[in-house]
Design an enzyme around this catalytic site. Structure first.
Site, short mmCIF file in Angstrom:
data_model
loop_
_atom_site.label_atom_id
_atom_site.label_comp_id
_atom_site.label_asym_id
_atom_site.label_seq_id
_atom_site.Cartn_x
_atom_site.Cartn_y
_atom_site.Cartn_z
N LYS A 29 -39.18 22.42 -21.88
CA LYS A 29 -37.75 22.70 -21.96
C LYS A 29 -37.29 22.89 -20.52
O LYS A 29 -37.27 24.00 -19.99
CB LYS A 29 -37.49 23.96 -22.80
CG LYS A 29 -37.58 23.71 -24.31
CD LYS A 29 -37.37 24.99 -25.11
CE LYS A 29 -35.96 25.12 -25.65
NZ LYS A 29 -35.70 24.30 -26.85
C1 LIG Z 1 -35.59 23.87 -28.15
C2 LIG Z 1 -35.42 22.51 -28.70
C3 LIG Z 1 -35.73 22.18 -30.03
C4 LIG Z 1 -36.11 23.21 -31.04
O1 LIG Z 1 -37.29 23.88 -30.75
P1 LIG Z 1 -37.61 25.29 -31.40
O2 LIG Z 1 -38.91 25.65 -30.83
O3 LIG Z 1 -37.67 25.08 -32.87
O4 LIG Z 1 -36.50 26.18 -31.02
C5 LIG Z 1 -35.66 20.85 -30.41
N1 LIG Z 1 -35.26 19.90 -29.54
C6 LIG Z 1 -34.92 20.18 -28.28
C7 LIG Z 1 -34.49 19.09 -27.38
C8 LIG Z 1 -34.98 21.49 -27.82
O5 LIG Z 1 -34.63 21.77 -26.57
#
Ligand SMILES: *Cc1c(COP(=O)(O)O)cnc(C)c1O
Length: 311
Positions: free
Chosen positions: A165
């Site tokens: 992320k």
């Molecule tokens: C954070 C995110 C998700 C969801 O992830 P979780 O761990 O379920 O919160 C899905 N796709 C993207 C692009 C993200 O940044």
């Protein structure tokens, strides 16, 4: 005035570089490297009020592990241990008196050198916690949202490191999200560079057809913790799940489509590109998995107790 700059989000304390500081003092210099090039990583975590009157953070160790993985992918050396950041999350919730809310750990590169080699700049960490309701609205959770397939492709897996992320990667998501909103939709669904469905701007995607669940495989999507949780819940409930490609036209002819994410939780999609999905509301499989998810996060389902870190 004090909080005008934070868009109405406010609180008592923010955890910054190892200590709790007053909310309005958690400021940075304009030379902060991450501001210029987007090299930084973050997490999104939710804390829920549980039935026994306590509160619990959902899958805290998994989120902190992913924060460190995101940092590792980006050659960022976090100057704290995973245990220290887990504690910071708990401290932050307590210091702000939150029984439920959203937690945003952020790892960013501080000021020092400009340019593309910030090897000697400090790696800084903030943890922010604040109240937050349903990302896609109460109505969306119950009746489904409207989505459009974006004209923006999800970055290639070797351009955007999809397992992290990473702050700067979200420009791609923001372009897609704003396009969808300006066109009158609630959310954007993005195709990968091969043209296959990847995920929404910040949520993973599932389709249901003939009682079977399918979600795009990991290569082009973020390895969502809600995605993994829903896969496990579905298997436990005897709903078959496969991780396999989904094409754009398969979205249109699915019986149900839903999104998963910490922010979106489990949100049905009732319409895509002006085509009604299934009956045009929350389908039965989505409803079953969504109910199970909300039971788990609120501590009503003892079997998944290990997913909760109580305050
Ligand atoms: C954070 C995110 C998700 C969801 O992830 P979780 O761990 O379920 O919160 C899905 N796709 C993207 C692009 C993200 O940044």
């Amino acid at each position: 005035m004090a909080n005008a700059s934070s868009g109405g989000i406010t609180g008592e304390k923010i955890w910054l570089d190892g200590e709790l500081v007053p909310w309005d003092e958690a400021r940075v210099h304009v030379l902060t490297h991450t501001l210029h090039y987007g090299l930084g990583v973050f997490e999104g975590i939710r804390c829920y009020a549980t039935e026994d009157g306590r509160s619990a953070v959902f899958r805290l160790p998994e989120h902190i592990r992913r924060l460190f993985d995101s940092a590792h992918i980006n050659l960022l050396d976090i100057p704290f241990s995973q245990a220290e950041i887990r504690n910071a999350v708990i401290e932050c919730l307590r210091a702000n008196g939150l029984k439920a809310g959203y937690i945003r750990p952020l790892v960013f590169v501080g000021d020092g050198a400009m340019g593309l080699n910030p090897a000697d700049n400090p790696v800084r960490v903030a943890v922010i916690a604040y109240p937050w309701g349903k990302y896609l609205g109460e109505d969306g959770v119950e009746n489904g949202i409207r989505a459009k397939v974006s004209t923006f492709a999800r970055n290639h897996v070797n351009a955007k490191m999809t397992k992290g992320k990473t702050c700067g990667d979200y420009v791609n998501s923001i372009l897609a999200k704003r396009e969808a909103l300006m066109d009158g939709y609630d959310e954007a669904i993005m195709l990968d560079t091969q043209g296959l469905v990847s995920e929404a701007s910040g949520e993973n995607l599932f389709v249901v057809r003939n009682g079977m669940l399918r979600t795009p495989p990991l290569p082009t999507v973020l390895d969502g913790i809600t995605r993994a949780s829903v896969i496990e819940i579905a298997r436990d409930k005897g709903v078959p799940v496969e991780e396999a490609s989904v094409t754009r036209d398969e979205l249109y002819i699915s019986d149900e489509v839903f999104l998963t994410g910490t922010a979106a939780e489990v949100t049905p999609i009732r319409e895509i590109d002006r085509r009604t999905i299934g009956e045009g509301g929350r389908g039965p499989v989505t409803e079953k998995l969504q109910a199970a998810f909300f039971d788990i996060v609120s501590g009503r389902e003892r079997k998944y107790e290990s997913w909760l870190t109580h305050l």
